[in-house]
Design a protein around this motif. Sequence first.
Motif, PDB file in Angstrom:
ATOM      1  N   HIS A   1       0.272  18.477 -10.254  1.00 10.96           N
ATOM      2  CA  HIS A   1       0.415  17.843  -8.944  1.00 10.96           C
ATOM      3  C   HIS A   1      -0.832  17.020  -8.651  1.00 10.96           C
ATOM      4  O   HIS A   1      -1.958  17.497  -8.812  1.00 10.96           O
ATOM      5  CB  HIS A   1       0.603  18.893  -7.847  1.00 10.96           C
ATOM      6  N   GLY A   2      -0.628  15.769  -8.244  1.00 11.47           N
ATOM      7  CA  GLY A   2      -1.735  14.897  -7.915  1.00 11.47           C
ATOM      8  C   GLY A   2      -1.509  14.206  -6.584  1.00 11.47           C
ATOM      9  O   GLY A   2      -0.371  14.041  -6.129  1.00 11.47           O
ATOM     10  N   GLU A   3      -2.619  13.791  -5.958  1.00 10.77           N
ATOM     11  CA  GLU A   3      -2.558  13.082  -4.688  1.00 10.77           C
ATOM     12  C   GLU A   3      -3.510  11.901  -4.728  1.00 10.77           C
ATOM     13  O   GLU A   3      -4.562  11.962  -5.379  1.00 10.77           O
ATOM     14  CB  GLU A   3      -2.918  14.014  -3.531  1.00 10.77           C
ATOM     15  N   GLY A   4      -3.141  10.831  -4.023  1.00 12.12           N
ATOM     16  CA  GLY A   4      -4.006   9.662  -4.036  1.00 12.12           C
ATOM     17  C   GLY A   4      -3.414   8.510  -3.265  1.00 12.12           C
ATOM     18  O   GLY A   4      -2.686   8.694  -2.283  1.00 12.12           O
ATOM     19  N   SER A   5      -3.701   7.280  -3.738  1.00  8.97           N
ATOM     20  CA  SER A   5      -3.224   6.073  -3.068  1.00  8.97           C
ATOM     21  C   SER A   5      -3.141   4.938  -4.079  1.00  8.97           C
ATOM     22  O   SER A   5      -3.813   4.954  -5.120  1.00  8.97           O
ATOM     23  CB  SER A   5      -4.165   5.683  -1.920  1.00  8.97           C
ATOM     24  N   LEU A   6      -2.296   3.960  -3.756  1.00  5.14           N
ATOM     25  CA  LEU A   6      -2.134   2.765  -4.580  1.00  5.14           C
ATOM     26  C   LEU A   6      -2.138   1.555  -3.667  1.00  5.14           C
ATOM     27  O   LEU A   6      -1.445   1.528  -2.647  1.00  5.14           O
ATOM     28  CB  LEU A   6      -0.817   2.834  -5.363  1.00  5.14           C
ATOM     29  N   HIS A   7      -2.917   0.547  -4.059  1.00  2.22           N
ATOM     30  CA  HIS A   7      -3.009  -0.672  -3.258  1.00  2.22           C
ATOM     31  C   HIS A   7      -2.863  -1.878  -4.174  1.00  2.22           C
ATOM     32  O   HIS A   7      -3.582  -1.991  -5.173  1.00  2.22           O
ATOM     33  CB  HIS A   7      -4.351  -0.732  -2.513  1.00  2.22           C
TER      34      HIS A   7
ATOM     35  N   THR B   1       0.842  -1.198   0.000  1.00  3.39           N
ATOM     36  CA  THR B   1       0.000   0.000   0.000  1.00  3.39           C
ATOM     37  C   THR B   1       0.874   1.243   0.000  1.00  3.39           C
ATOM     38  O   THR B   1       1.832   1.341   0.777  1.00  3.39           O
ATOM     39  CB  THR B   1      -0.932   0.028   1.226  1.00  3.39           C
ATOM     40  N   LEU B   2       0.547   2.172  -0.889  1.00  5.67           N
ATOM     41  CA  LEU B   2       1.174   3.488  -0.900  1.00  5.67           C
ATOM     42  C   LEU B   2       0.102   4.506  -0.531  1.00  5.67           C
ATOM     43  O   LEU B   2      -0.773   4.819  -1.343  1.00  5.67           O
ATOM     44  CB  LEU B   2       1.762   3.806  -2.274  1.00  5.67           C
ATOM     45  N   ASP B   3       0.144   4.989   0.691  1.00  5.86           N
ATOM     46  CA  ASP B   3      -0.803   6.001   1.152  1.00  5.86           C
ATOM     47  C   ASP B   3      -0.152   7.377   1.094  1.00  5.86           C
ATOM     48  O   ASP B   3       1.070   7.510   1.049  1.00  5.86           O
ATOM     49  CB  ASP B   3      -1.252   5.701   2.580  1.00  5.86           C
ATOM     50  N   HIS B   4      -1.019   8.401   1.122  1.00 10.03           N
ATOM     51  CA  HIS B   4      -0.548   9.789   1.026  1.00 10.03           C
ATOM     52  C   HIS B   4       0.391   9.941  -0.173  1.00 10.03           C
ATOM     53  O   HIS B   4       1.443  10.581  -0.078  1.00 10.03           O
ATOM     54  CB  HIS B   4       0.155  10.214   2.319  1.00 10.03           C
ATOM     55  N   LEU B   5      -0.004   9.325  -1.269  1.00  6.11           N
ATOM     56  CA  LEU B   5       0.787   9.383  -2.493  1.00  6.11           C
ATOM     57  C   LEU B   5       0.726  10.788  -3.079  1.00  6.11           C
ATOM     58  O   LEU B   5      -0.359  11.326  -3.313  1.00  6.11           O
ATOM     59  CB  LEU B   5       0.247   8.362  -3.498  1.00  6.11           C
ATOM     60  N   ALA B   6       1.890  11.370  -3.314  1.00  2.66           N
ATOM     61  CA  ALA B   6       1.994  12.689  -3.952  1.00  2.66           C
ATOM     62  C   ALA B   6       2.778  12.518  -5.243  1.00  2.66           C
ATOM     63  O   ALA B   6       3.886  11.979  -5.234  1.00  2.66           O
ATOM     64  CB  ALA B   6       2.685  13.684  -3.032  1.00  2.66           C
ATOM     65  N   LEU B   7       2.191  12.966  -6.337  1.00  2.46           N
ATOM     66  CA  LEU B   7       2.797  12.791  -7.656  1.00  2.46           C
ATOM     67  C   LEU B   7       2.914  14.141  -8.336  1.00  2.46           C
ATOM     68  O   LEU B   7       1.921  14.862  -8.484  1.00  2.46           O
ATOM     69  CB  LEU B   7       1.942  11.848  -8.500  1.00  2.46           C
ATOM     70  N   ASP B   8       4.136  14.494  -8.758  1.00  3.57           N
ATOM     71  CA  ASP B   8       4.377  15.713  -9.519  1.00  3.57           C
ATOM     72  C   ASP B   8       4.885  15.313 -10.894  1.00  3.57           C
ATOM     73  O   ASP B   8       5.910  14.626 -11.011  1.00  3.57           O
ATOM     74  CB  ASP B   8       5.393  16.604  -8.814  1.00  3.57           C
ATOM     75  N   PHE B   9       4.147  15.777 -11.912  1.00  9.04           N
ATOM     76  CA  PHE B   9       4.491  15.437 -13.290  1.00  9.04           C
ATOM     77  C   PHE B   9       4.519  16.731 -14.084  1.00  9.04           C
ATOM     78  O   PHE B   9       3.477  17.330 -14.357  1.00  9.04           O
ATOM     79  CB  PHE B   9       3.459  14.471 -13.859  1.00  9.04           C
TER      80      PHE B   9
END
Length: 371
Positions: free
Chosen positions: A127-133, A115-123
Motif C-alpha cells: 500500500h502506498g500514498e502520494g500525489s501526481l501532478h 493533479t491527483l491528490d490523496h493518491l492511494a495505491l494498492d499493488f
Amino acid sequence: INADMTLDPVSGQIGATGNLVARGAAVSFDLRSGALEAAETPLQLTVTTRPAARLQLDALLTGSAEDRRLSGKLKLTGDDARVLLGTLTRIAVPAVLAQPIAASADLAASTRQLTLDHLALDFGSAHGEGSLHVEAGTPPALTLKLSVAQLDLDRWAPAARKAALAPAPASFGSAFAAAPSAAAVLPAQPGGGLGLPAGINVSLDIGVGATLWRGGLVRDAQLKLTLADGRLTLGRLAVLLPGGASLSLSGGGTLTPDGPRAEAALDVDANDLRSLCGWLGVTMEQIPADRLRKATLSSRLALTGDRLDIEAIDGTLDATRLNGAATVLLRARPGIGLRLVADRFSLDAYLPQSVAHPPAAAAPATAAAPA
C-alpha cells in the motif's frame, strides 16, 4: 466502435454507452452527464476492459468554455497489473508485476494541468500514498511522490515465476501480433544513437519504509530522480541493508550517439560484512569468525560507453585501509583492471585455522641404544 447516445432535449442531459477495441483490449464505457452549457455539470464515467480493469470517474465540470475545470473522485482497479501495463505501453513488463492493482485519488484538472491528490495505491499486498501532478508547458512536466510502508518481494517471487510460465491472454497477445512495430522505444538521436527524451521534465520521489527480500529486511529505501533536457539526475538513492549496512548513490547521466555517459558518487558502510555477504548468498564459512566485520567504501564512478572507471577508491576492511582505482570494460568479453594499495594486511588472519597455523611436524622417533 459501437455506441448508443441519448440526449434529453429539455434538461440537456447526455447518456452514452458503447464498446470498442483499443490496443488489443476490449473496452466498454458508460457515460452520464448533465447539460454541458451549465455552470456546473455532473459527470459520471465508467470504463471497463478485458483484460480485466475498471476505471470510474465521479466529477463536476465547472467554469466557462475557455476555462473548464474538472474535480472529483477517480478510481482504478485491475486484476493483473502486468497485463494492464503491457497492453497500454506495448513493452515487455516484468513477471513480478503480475499482481492485482487498485488506485484512488482526488482529481483536479484544467486545460493546463492535472493533479491527483490523496493518491492511494494498492499493488498486491503493498500500500502506498502520494500525489501526481502533470502540467502542460514547454516542456510539459510530471511530478510523482509516493511513500510505501512495506513491500514483500519474497511473497511476490512465487507469483512472478508462475506468471512468467503462463501464456498471455489472447487479446493481449493478438495486440502485439497485429502491430509488432508498436513496441515503445527510446527516441533516436540525430547521430543515430538512442537518447533520453528532452521534450518532458519528470521528477520522482519514492520511499519504501521496509522491504522483505531474500529473507532479510531492507529499510528506508529512498529514490529521488529527475529527467530534464534529456539528462537523468539521481539526486539520491539510499537504503539500509542487512548486516547493519548502508548504501548511498548520487549522480547523473545521459545517452549520446556514442553510448551512455554518467558520473556518480558511491558510499557503502557495513558494520557486519559477514552478515551482508550471507544475505547476498556469498558463503564465508572458511574465513575465521572474527574477520569480515567492519567495512567501508567510497568512490567516484564514471561511465563512458562500455567503459566503467571506478576512481578514488577509499575503503577499509576490518583493520586494513585500502586505496586505489579500477576499470571495467562492459563487453561480450569483459575486462577488469584493478590497482589497490593497502597500508597493512594480515593474510594469516583470513585463512582457515588449519591453513594459517598448520600443526607442527612430530619429531622422528629414535630407538634406544643397546646397553
